[in-house]
Design a protein around this motif. Structure first.
Motif, mmCIF file in Angstrom:
data_model
loop_
_atom_site.group_PDB
_atom_site.id
_atom_site.type_symbol
_atom_site.label_atom_id
_atom_site.label_comp_id
_atom_site.label_asym_id
_atom_site.label_seq_id
_atom_site.Cartn_x
_atom_site.Cartn_y
_atom_site.Cartn_z
ATOM 1 N N LYS A 184 1.772 6.258 -7.172
ATOM 2 C CA LYS A 184 0.556 6.791 -7.784
ATOM 3 C C LYS A 184 0.406 8.297 -7.580
ATOM 4 O O LYS A 184 -0.044 9.015 -8.471
ATOM 5 C CB LYS A 184 -0.653 6.056 -7.200
ATOM 6 N N HIS A 185 0.782 8.784 -6.392
ATOM 7 C CA HIS A 185 0.454 10.169 -6.060
ATOM 8 C C HIS A 185 1.661 11.109 -5.963
ATOM 9 O O HIS A 185 1.484 12.323 -6.053
ATOM 10 C CB HIS A 185 -0.297 10.204 -4.715
ATOM 11 N N ALA A 186 2.871 10.564 -5.740
ATOM 12 C CA ALA A 186 4.001 11.448 -5.422
ATOM 13 C C ALA A 186 4.974 11.643 -6.585
ATOM 14 O O ALA A 186 5.848 12.500 -6.507
ATOM 15 C CB ALA A 186 4.758 10.898 -4.207
ATOM 16 N N GLY A 241 -7.866 8.700 2.767
ATOM 17 C CA GLY A 241 -8.460 7.896 1.725
ATOM 18 C C GLY A 241 -8.620 6.465 2.191
ATOM 19 O O GLY A 241 -8.168 6.077 3.260
ATOM 20 N N SER A 242 -9.271 5.642 1.337
ATOM 21 C CA SER A 242 -9.501 4.251 1.729
ATOM 22 C C SER A 242 -8.192 3.494 1.876
ATOM 23 O O SER A 242 -8.079 2.596 2.709
ATOM 24 C CB SER A 242 -10.389 3.568 0.690
ATOM 25 N N GLY A 243 -7.149 3.861 1.079
ATOM 26 C CA GLY A 243 -5.859 3.174 1.188
ATOM 27 C C GLY A 243 -5.229 3.367 2.553
ATOM 28 O O GLY A 243 -4.775 2.417 3.185
ATOM 29 N N GLU A 303 0.834 -1.200 0.000
ATOM 30 C CA GLU A 303 0.000 0.000 0.000
ATOM 31 C C GLU A 303 0.869 1.251 0.000
ATOM 32 O O GLU A 303 0.601 2.227 -0.709
ATOM 33 C CB GLU A 303 -0.910 -0.017 1.230
ATOM 34 N N GLY A 304 1.948 1.229 0.822
ATOM 35 C CA GLY A 304 2.835 2.383 0.889
ATOM 36 C C GLY A 304 3.526 2.656 -0.434
ATOM 37 O O GLY A 304 3.606 3.801 -0.888
ATOM 38 N N VAL A 305 4.042 1.585 -1.067
ATOM 39 C CA VAL A 305 4.734 1.744 -2.353
ATOM 40 C C VAL A 305 3.750 2.226 -3.424
ATOM 41 O O VAL A 305 4.044 3.133 -4.212
ATOM 42 C CB VAL A 305 5.406 0.424 -2.764
#
Length: 625
Positions: A548-550, A585-587, A541-543
């Protein structure tokens, strides 16, 4: 793209058999209001309010609820049990038709208790019929069958043909839900024959809808069409708007299956207008979902979303799980058609979660049934022990025989009880294992497979998929890799930290921006199956969030073990984020839940433009000997 649901499976609107009287006209309700305004006697007011509630049932459910609530209040205040039972009967019926099942069950149960105390067998049977419908709609089939059969026994004994026909139709609907379609047809056709002989067209149209549902479930579409059309005509002539709207909605589903979408849209729109006019919220949501399927099939994705957004809160508030499963999937399809990938993925996730929740509830029901049987066996054992004690006192003079008898019976009873307890514990263990497997498949594979399946079905319908085949192929490869990883995690009861780190390296070897560093500290620490699974998902999830966002140039994963503690960190060189924002968020919510289950701590540090570092720490148990 569209996905067709057979009308009698997910979007089926079961019609309650003959709860309503023949449609009342406005002049009758107006005359009741005139009389009520002139009445000052509280008992007469309570009766008139109940009459108004009942008269409004075929006309306006909301008005019926309004007058029913007042009737209960007045009858309770003057302590008149006969009037109170009648008021709760009428008010409970209105709540039932509105879809407020918990409140309906409460009112009807109270009314039935009052009528039983008054020894009013006829009134009790009448409420049992309605209460059975409540339990049926709530999915409590055993309770529904008990109420229906109790009412049927009374009506047949008293030779009340009309009431017997009502209950037979409802028992037919129960058998439908249980999957016994031959029995369903048997009871439903008996009910229809009796109602037709009595010229009860209003109630007959309800039963005809249910017969159409049963034929459709057995894939006998021609007979289903015949009964729906017949129901539509008879319901229209008798002004049974409930049955007429149900027939229209189910006909719409049939035409969706036949790909005659213009006709499907026309029928669904008619059903919606009828259900709006009488305030049937739950059934209105079902009709909107049907219309959305047809809109999706014709590429009218915005129109589909308009219907789904109105249907969703009603289905969620009513706890209509099967309807929610359909609505979430259709919403995902609509967003996919509008090229809004994030929203599509979000609703695919909700779709899979609701399916998972529905399955879990079914498993809980099975577990509850097992517990009931276990408790029953315990009572049997206690009864047997009591009987043995009684025999001991009665045969005290035969000391040797009694001792031998006790020496045989008590160990057998104890052994029986121990076996039952062991069986219940094993079932609980298997249930926990199923829940873990279900969660893993849901979190990491379910949504992938759903989207692949939807794309393939779109291609199978002869239209070009909205997602390129190359992307579908890549998603399939990722799904296979996820499945292999999940199987590896589930099949290894224990794994060393070094082996776990090697699996991480292998998993991310094709992603240039991700680097998994060697383990520092004690590499021989043991990870149990559950810990390994949670840790893998946390890192994943962290990776994923970082990539995806950074937009980082590098993401680094580091595991460090020391003094029975494990620290895992995921660091990136990306854009960073505002950690003061309390919304998640859900993540991130999933990540927090997994850390909590490990009894660990989570620390997220980030600055705009300086990347993000996610660090968790939790205790381990032992090292490999």
């Amino acid at each position: 793209m569209y996905i067709v649901f057979k009308p009698a499976v997910l979007l089926l609107a079961f019609v309650l058999n003959a709860l309503l009287l023949m449609a009342q006209n406005n002049s009758e309700t107006d005359s009741l209001k005139v009389v009520f305004k002139k009445t000052t006697n509280a008992a007469e007011q309570a009766k008139l309010l109940s009459d108004l509630c009942w008269a409004y049932l075929p006309v306006s459910i909301d008005s019926a609820i309004h007058y029913g609530q007042q009737a209960v209040a007045v009858a309770s205040r003057i302590s008149n049990p006969t009037l109170e039972a009648q008021a709760r009967n009428d008010y409970g019926t209105a709540l039932l038709l509105k879809g407020n099942l918990d409140a309906a069950i409460s009112e009807l149960s109270t009314g039935m208790a009052i009528r039983k105390s008054l020894k009013d067998s006829s009134g009790t049977a009448s409420i049992q019929l309605k209460l059975g419908n409540c339990y049926y709609k709530a999915g409590k089939l055993d309770s529904a069958m008990l109420q229906f059969t109790s009412a049927l026994a009374y009506y047949e004994k008293e030779r009340k043909v009309f009431e017997s026909a009502q209950v037979q139709g409802n028992i037919g609907s129960l058998y439908f839900t249980m999957g016994n379609y031959a029995k369903a047809i048997e009871y439903q056709t008996q009910s229809a024959g009796l109602l037709e002989s009595l010229n009860r067209s209003y109630e007959l149209s309800n039963t005809l809808v249910n017969i159409g549902n049963t034929y459709l479930k057995t894939k006998d579409t021609p007979n289903g069409l015949i009964y729906y059309r017949k129901a539509q005509d008879i319901a229209g002539a008798s002004k049974n708007l409930y049955a007429q709207s149900a027939a229209l909605n189910n006909l719409s589903n049939i035409f969706i299956g036949k790909k005659e979408f213009a006709e499907a849209i026309r029928l669904a729109e008619q059903s919606i207008e009828l259900r709006k006019s009488i305030g049937l919220d739950g059934e209105l949501a079902s009709a909107r979902a049907t219309l959305a399927i047809a809109y999706n099939a014709t590429g009218s994705f915005k129109s589909a979303l308009e219907q789904l957004k109105q249907a969703l809160p009603v289905a969620a508030a009513g706890g209509l799980s099967e309807q929610l499963i359909s609505i979430y999937l259709q919403t995902a399809i609509a967003y996919g058609g509008l090229q809004r990938a994030d929203s599509m993925q979000y609703y695919l996730g909700l779709h899979e979660a609701e399916k998972n929740r529905f399955t879990e509830n079914e498993m809980l029901k099975a577990s509850a049934e097992l517990e009931t049987r276990y408790q029953s066996a315990q009572k049997d054992a206690a009864l047997e022990k009591s009987k043995a004690s009684l025999r001991f006192r009665n045969l005290a003079l035969s000391g040797v025989s009694v001792l031998l008898l006790l020496g045989i019976i008590i160990p057998l009873l104890y052994l029986k009880q121990q076996k039952l307890r062991a069986k219940a514990q094993e079932m609980a263990r298997l249930n926990d294992q199923r829940m873990q497997i279900s969660r893993e498949l849901h979190d990491n594979i379910g949504s992938y497979l759903t989207f692949i399946k939807a794309s393939v079905e779109q291609a199978d319908e002869g239209s070009a998929p909205s997602v390129p085949l190359q992307d579908i192929r890549q998603l399939t490869d990722e799904t296979i890799a996820e499945l292999r990883k999940t199987v590896w995690l589930m099949n290894n009861p224990e794994v060393s930290l070094s082996a776990f780190n090697s699996k991480l390296i292998d998993f991310y070897k094709k992603i240039a921006q991700v680097k998994v560093l060697p383990v520092t500290g004690d590499p021989d620490l043991v990870l149990g199956n559950q810990i390994a699974t949670h840790l893998f998902r946390i890192i994943q999830e962290g990776v994923t969030n970082a990539l995806k966002h950074a937009s980082p140039s590098m993401v680094t994963v580091q595991l460090e073990a020391e003094n029975g503690l494990l620290e895992a960190s995921v660091s990136d060189s990306g854009a960073g984020m505002d950690t003061s924002n309390e919304s998640m968020g859900s993540g991130l919510r999933n990540l927090w839940e997994r850390v909590k289950e490990l009894n660990g701590t989570l620390d997220i540090r980030s600055e705009k433009g300086n990347g993000t570092r996610l660090k968790i720490k939790f205790p381990l148990i032992r090292s490999i000997a």
